[in-house]
Design an enzyme around this catalytic site. Sequence first.
Site, PDB file in Angstrom:
ATOM      1  N   GLY A  48       0.808  -1.206   0.000  1.00  0.00           N
ATOM      2  CA  GLY A  48       0.000   0.000   0.000  1.00  0.00           C
ATOM      3  C   GLY A  48       0.842   1.256   0.000  1.00  0.00           C
ATOM      4  N   THR A  49       0.481   2.205  -0.829  1.00  0.00           N
ATOM      5  CA  THR A  49       1.099   3.528  -0.884  1.00  0.00           C
ATOM      6  C   THR A  49       0.418   4.285  -2.007  1.00  0.00           C
ATOM      7  OG1 THR A  49       3.210   4.721  -0.913  1.00  0.00           O
ATOM      8  CG2 THR A  49       2.907   3.029  -2.561  1.00  0.00           C
TER       9      THR A  49
END
Length: 232
Positions: free
Chosen positions: A14-15
């Site tokens: 996630g990012t």
Amino acid sequence: MEASGHSDAAPHTGTTIVAVQYSDGVVIGADSRVSTGRYVSNRASDKLTPLSDFVWLLRSGSAADTQLVGDYVRHYAEQHAMELDREPSVHTLAKLVAQINYANKAMLVGALIVAGWDTARGGQVYGVPVGGTLVRQRWTTDGSGSTYLWGYLDSEYREGMSRAEAEELVATALALAASRDGSSGGLLRLVTVSSGGAERRLIPGDQVPPFWDELPAPGKTPPVAGEAMVEA
């Protein structure tokens, strides 16, 4: 956002990273949240890594993997500059990133973007997704938060944008992703790269504009972009 640590589960990647080409250069940006599984291990990570004075790497995926790729390419860039007595082009460094990613695709988990400016081609943005593909684009985004941004960026981007318009587009896109993606958040980091070099900008978490489903704390009014939340 970026993952760190090891487990038997699939890596959590996630990012949100975004890069936009404008009339005189590029604007890049990223959120700052690092997670280990469901645990936020770092709220203020810097995912924008300089490869040279005019070329930057945007990192999403495994923090360890993408940091290592950045270190190797920066080392090669310094050698290249010394041997040829000039700065490496954006495409040269993007190609190096893609080659390292491709050669180690069975081991590395990193969806990357390379962006910058050079005298030959001006501002450039290259997507380097997992596996080592290399694609030049006018704008691109990656990471878990990018799922929510493709339509917005496709709708709002236009040729010949000014620096201010490109910076606003990147900042708004990151804020939109943070409002929807639980793995993206924290403060926002932006870098603008042009013939004059690179200029950083930081947007603290309390100045990231909220959206329709985010209510302000009691006694406070929601901020607009660039303004801090104030007492009502």
